[in-house]
Design an enzyme around this catalytic site. Structure first.
Site, short mmCIF file in Angstrom:
data_model
loop_
_atom_site.label_atom_id
_atom_site.label_comp_id
_atom_site.label_asym_id
_atom_site.label_seq_id
_atom_site.Cartn_x
_atom_site.Cartn_y
_atom_site.Cartn_z
N HIS A 156 0.83 -1.23 0.00
CA HIS A 156 0.00 0.00 0.00
C HIS A 156 0.86 1.26 0.00
CE1 HIS A 156 -3.42 -2.62 1.27
NE2 HIS A 156 -2.46 -3.22 1.95
N SER A 277 15.41 21.61 -16.03
CA SER A 277 14.23 22.43 -16.27
C SER A 277 14.66 23.73 -16.91
CB SER A 277 13.54 22.69 -14.94
OG SER A 277 12.77 23.86 -15.01
N LYS A 283 16.53 21.73 -10.82
CA LYS A 283 15.86 20.48 -11.17
C LYS A 283 16.76 19.47 -11.89
CE LYS A 283 12.13 19.43 -10.67
NZ LYS A 283 10.88 19.77 -11.35
N GLU A 290 10.11 8.42 -16.72
CA GLU A 290 8.76 8.98 -16.96
C GLU A 290 8.27 8.68 -18.38
OE1 GLU A 290 8.13 13.08 -14.83
OE2 GLU A 290 10.22 12.91 -15.42
#
Ligand code: ARG
Length: 471
Positions: A156, A277, A283, A290
């Site tokens: 979970h 970024s 970043k 992804e």
């Protein structure tokens, strides 16, 4: 350009219709298979006495010349010639004259396209298998590189029990191992030779399908001509294989994305495998993971599209079947690229054992072990669960963890607790104690790594078989 099928038509094809029905923009990638299939067909026609040996020689030389032209970039594919089959056949006749017109004897584009696609899928199974094998090796190397690192295991997405990091990686190894096996099934289904089915019903000429199968290294021949030209199961199986593989990669991506966040900091991806970024200077984004997670969507989509194309088709060939290729080709490209970047990304990833250890210091993932301790002292498991639950609630209230409790505190919850409790619930003990077959103990994980290595040896043999066939 005049059509190979122009005889019964009084009008030229509408240019818009030519564009709409043409497949050359994508099926040109099967030119090697188309030429190899035609050469095998021409040889067979000659040895069965259906065309002369001289014509066969002209055809074969002509096709080899066309192959060289295509590879040298000296071949212009024409939309008006619809597909790879007619582009090549038309050029052949231009090169060698009348003999070129004999190549299509006892053949239809329906069995021809089926043959090309079978050969293409079979070849690509080999390419994908190589890359998948390399990814499995990268996963196994990562698992072997950090034998002692302990991390929280989750259910979970809540901390559950401590596990070895290697154990976690090996779970992915076995997912990919199953993918490799599924790929073997795709190979079997692609390794069936359809040529000789003709348009749908076979042919009136005395052909020798076995000779063509031998020439092109096919293990089997379609038993039924209607099935031969209508079957797209091998494509569906490839798409299903690819969907499951991408689903696995997507799950791993999700973990990699989470683990490389500041909140987890369990791993550090190499700078070379991340992007920045345009606005936020700090970043470092896990774009590869992804994008693989994102590309999973298009592969699932191609599987659904092909199932839907096939579901309403009467036998035998229908033009709808031309829709089998773009999704297949895009899936092949997506899977190959994803596997390649993924293996590189894993090899560049560093594991932050300290952060994993720190996480374990502040959690209750040794609670099951504390209950098991009481069970081993004679308490029924349900009661032990209750006692430890109370300890956890007490600790949460006191801002402590279980290992912060003193023996006096422990004894308030149960007289069965003794001085050995702290040792019994240390993370090392928790992990080592899970020594059941397939569990997370170092002994079990060591054995699993050995099993994984022998799996790789067996797969190497399959891989050699897949990549042996060169056309
Ligand atoms: N380009 C076609 C395809 O990909 C080849 C077969 C065409 N057959 C036909 N009867 N129109 O399916």
């Amino acid at each position: 350009m005049s059509k190979l099928w122009g005889g019964r038509f009084a009008k030229n094809t509408d240019v818009m219709v030519e564009e709409f029905t043409s497949s050359i923009s994508f099926d040109s990638r099967m030119y090697r298979q188309d030429i190899a299939g035609s050469i095998a067909h021409a040889k067979m026609l000659a040895s069965c006495g259906i065309i002369s040996q001289e014509d066969a020689t002209l055809i074969i030389d002509g096709l080899q010349g066309i192959l060289a032209d295509i590879e040298a970039g000296n071949f212009s594919f024409e939309v008006s010639l619809e597909d790879i089959h007619m582009n090549i056949e038309k050029r052949l006749t231009e090169r060698i004259g009348a003999a070129g017109g004999r190549l299509h004897t006892a053949r239809s584009r329906n069995d021809q396209v089926a043959l090309d696609t079978h050969m293409y899928v079979r070849e690509q199974v080999g390419e994908v298998a190589k890359l998948l094998f390399d990814l499995e090796q990268a996963v196994l190397d990562t698992a072997s590189k950090y034998p002692d690192v302990i991390m929280p295991g989750y259910t979970h997405l809540q901390r559950a029990q401590p596990i070895l990091f290697s154990h976690h990686m090996l779970a992915y190894f076995f997912m990919f191992e199953r993918d490799f096996r599924r790929l073997g099934g795709v190979w079997e289904s692609a390794d069936i030779m359809p040529l000789g089915a003709g348009a749908l019903a076979g042919t009136t000429f005395p052909i020798d399908r076995e000779q063509v199968a031998r020439e092109l290294n096919f293990g089997r021949i379609y038993e039924n001509s209607l099935d031969a030209v209508s079957d797209r199961d091998y494509i569906l199986e490839f798409l299903a294989f690819a969907s499951i593989l991408m689903m696995h990669l997507s799950r791993l991506s999700e973990e990699i994305i989470l683990w490389s966040s500041t909140e987890f900091s369990f791993i550090e991806l190499d700078d070379a495998h991340c992007t920045g970024s345009s606005i936020m200077p700090q970043k470092k984004n896990p774009d590869v993971a992804e994008l693989v997670r994102g590309k999973t969507g298009r592969v699932f989509g191609h599987l659904m599209a092909m199932l839907t194309v096939a579901k309403g088709l009467p036998l035998a060939y229908n033009k709808d079947l031309q829709e089998d290729k773009e999704g297949l080709f895009d899936t092949i490209d997506t899977v190959k690229f994803s596997l390649t970047v993924y293996a590189a990304m894993l090899r560049g990833t560093k594991v932050n054992a300290g952060a994993m250890r720190q996480a374990l210091k502040t959690d209750f993932s040794n609670a099951t072990d504390m209950a098991d301790y009481l069970v081993k002292k004679g308490l029924p498991f349900r009661q032990a669960h209750e006692v430890v639950g109370k300890c956890v609630a007490y600790c949460l209230n006191e801002h402590k963890t279980l290992t912060d409790l003193t023996l006096t505190e422990f004894k308030e919850f149960s007289p069965l607790f003794a001085a050995d409790i702290l040792e019994a619930i240390s993370v090392e003990t928790c992990v080592a104690a899970r020594n059941s077959l397939g569990g997370t103990s170092p002994t079990q994980v060591g054995q699993t790594i050995d099993i994984a290595k022998s799996v790789m040896e067996k797969q190497q043999k399959r891989l050699d078989m897949y990549t042996k066939i060169k056309l």
